[in-house]
Design an enzyme around this catalytic site. Structure first.
Site, PDB file in Angstrom:
ATOM      1  N   LYS A 256     -17.011  -2.673 -24.918  1.00  0.00           N
ATOM      2  CA  LYS A 256     -15.883  -2.582 -25.146  1.00  0.00           C
ATOM      3  C   LYS A 256     -15.454  -2.668 -23.525  1.00  0.00           C
ATOM      4  O   LYS A 256     -16.454  -2.632 -22.639  1.00  0.00           O
ATOM      5  CB  LYS A 256     -14.579  -1.113 -25.690  1.00  0.00           C
ATOM      6  CG  LYS A 256     -15.298   0.711 -24.594  1.00  0.00           C
ATOM      7  CD  LYS A 256     -14.856   1.082 -26.344  1.00  0.00           C
ATOM      8  CE  LYS A 256     -14.988   2.422 -24.913  1.00  0.00           C
ATOM      9  NZ  LYS A 256     -14.440   3.494 -26.437  1.00  0.00           N
TER      10      LYS A 256
ATOM     11  N   TYR B 182      -4.750   9.122   7.045  1.00  0.00           N
ATOM     12  CA  TYR B 182      -3.599   9.828   6.906  1.00  0.00           C
ATOM     13  C   TYR B 182      -3.552  10.952   7.051  1.00  0.00           C
ATOM     14  O   TYR B 182      -4.287  11.910   6.301  1.00  0.00           O
ATOM     15  CB  TYR B 182      -2.496   9.159   5.506  1.00  0.00           C
ATOM     16  CG  TYR B 182      -2.754   8.392   5.555  1.00  0.00           C
ATOM     17  CD1 TYR B 182      -1.301   7.397   6.214  1.00  0.00           C
ATOM     18  CD2 TYR B 182      -2.990   6.814   4.896  1.00  0.00           C
ATOM     19  CE1 TYR B 182      -1.235   6.201   6.356  1.00  0.00           C
ATOM     20  CE2 TYR B 182      -2.856   5.214   4.505  1.00  0.00           C
ATOM     21  CZ  TYR B 182      -2.170   5.666   5.860  1.00  0.00           C
ATOM     22  OH  TYR B 182      -1.839   4.027   5.454  1.00  0.00           O
TER      23      TYR B 182
END
Length: 381
Positions: free
Chosen positions: A35, A262
């Site tokens: 899947k 950051y």
């Protein structure tokens, strides 16, 4: 054309070995679950590998996934088990796709589609054993079986299977597995009392197959195990089948006290070298692993430093100044000392399944038939 900055190597030999292992351990009762495009790595190509290795069935979630396999020339038995009542069941029935039915609404829709085609749909009644997820609630099971029997007599459906799923199979010997096994046995008996004769019943996915908690029934639905993932952590027989490799795109020497990324969460304690890698959380590198993860550079593990960005991460290479273009292994089987997917899952506080399915589309998939031994990006020495 410039080579791809990053590649996910899909090692067919490892997938084949894992599929053969499960085929042997289940006496050929292997349903290979591919899947979500085989966990994001090419369902048609993976399908051919696992079928060649001994899988007798394929399993997918949606009927669209099944139809894509049929369009690719795959003619093995396929089961689809997650469809809304308004799904295109006519196309699935016409393509000889088996369908799981968890409710009267879905069963009715499948029956109507089959009747309009003048065909008999092959269905697997799906029982919820305790997860409150997909599957028919136990209190509605008798009514679903009775409706299935009625529609079977009318000629629009044939009940060929019964399926369920264990909620705690990743914990070997969990008492809930014993309870849910008994619920499954009772569900099968209830179906047979209503004169249904499924020729295959299936309960076990990868974890329950490895631990044996799902033994004694028909097919075994193996998905993560094909890629070397054992949710129970109890197998030593599976081979990791994926390697994520990239290239350095820039490097620099920095002084002590230099902040990285950051928020400047990381500050260099001494003079060091930093290398920039063109992978970030948009490519599936989990931001939650910031400050903990490592990669393999020149045969040595080096830490990723600073917060992970959308498109890039930074690795501290210590006293070594690496050059743009040099290969870096993010994860792999671990044979050369590189981090594994299991380690990354630990750093990110998640499961391996999530990491291998979230590798982004910017990362090129490279299917390899040979053993993991480097990549087209170059071997790590």
């Amino acid at each position: 054309m410039a080579p791809p900055a990053s590649e996910l190597l899909v090692h067919h030999d490892a997938i084949r070995a894992n599929a053969a292992h499960f085929a042997a351990s289940t006496d050929g009762r292997l349903m290979a679950v591919i899947k979500a495009d085989a966990f994001g790595h090419g369902h048609e190509r993976v399908a051919r590998v696992v079928l060649d290795a001994g899988a007798s069935w394929l399993g997918v979630a949606s009927s669209e996934e099944a139809l894509a396999l049929r369009a690719g020339g795959i003619d093995a038995p396929i089961l689809s088990w997650l469809n809304a009542p308004d799904a295109d069941f006519s196309a699935a029935v016409a393509a000889d796709v088996d369908l799981a039915v968890p409710s009267a609404a879905v069963l009715g829709a499948v029956s109507r589609a089959a009747a309009q085609l003048g065909r008999r749909a092959r269905v697997h009644l799906h029982i919820d054993l305790g997860m409150a997820r997909e599957g028919c609630p136990r209190e509605g099971w008798s009514a679903l079986c009775e409706l299935a029997r009625e529609l079977q007599l009318q000629g629009s459906v044939r009940v060929v299977g019964i399926m369920g799923h264990l909620s705690c199979a990743e914990i070997p010997g969990h008492p809930q597995s014993r309870l849910e096994r008994q619920r499954f046995v009772n569900a099968v008996l209830a179906a047979r009392r209503r004169r249904l004769s499924p020729n295959v019943v299936h309960l076990a996915a990868t974890a329950a197959t490895v631990t044996g908690d799902g033994a004694g029934f028909g097919l075994h639905r193996i998905g993560a195990g094909l890629f070397g993932i054992d949710p129970s952590g109890s197998s030593t027989s599976l081979r990791p089948a994926l390697s994520l490799v990239t290239r350095v795109v820039g490097s620099r020497e920095v002084e002590a006290g230099t902040g990285v990324g950051y928020g400047l969460d990381h500050v260099a304690e001494a003079r060091t070298n930093l290398a920039l890698l063109p992978l970030g959380y948009a490519d599936g590198v989990p931001r939650a692993a910031s400050g903990r993860a490592e990669v393999l550079v020149r045969g040595r593990r080096r830490p990723l430093v600073g917060r992970f960005s959308m498109d890039m991460v930074v690795v501290d290479t210590g006293g070594e100044r690496v050059r743009p273009g040099e290969p870096v292994t993010v994860f792999g089987p671990g044979d050369a000392g590189e981090p594994t997917v299991a380690e990354w899952a630990g750093w990110a506080g998640t499961i391996e399944h999530e990491l291998v399915t979230r590798v982004g589309a910017r990362v090129a998939r490279v299917h390899r038939a040979d053993a993991p031994a480097g990549s087209s990006l170059g071997r790590t020495a």
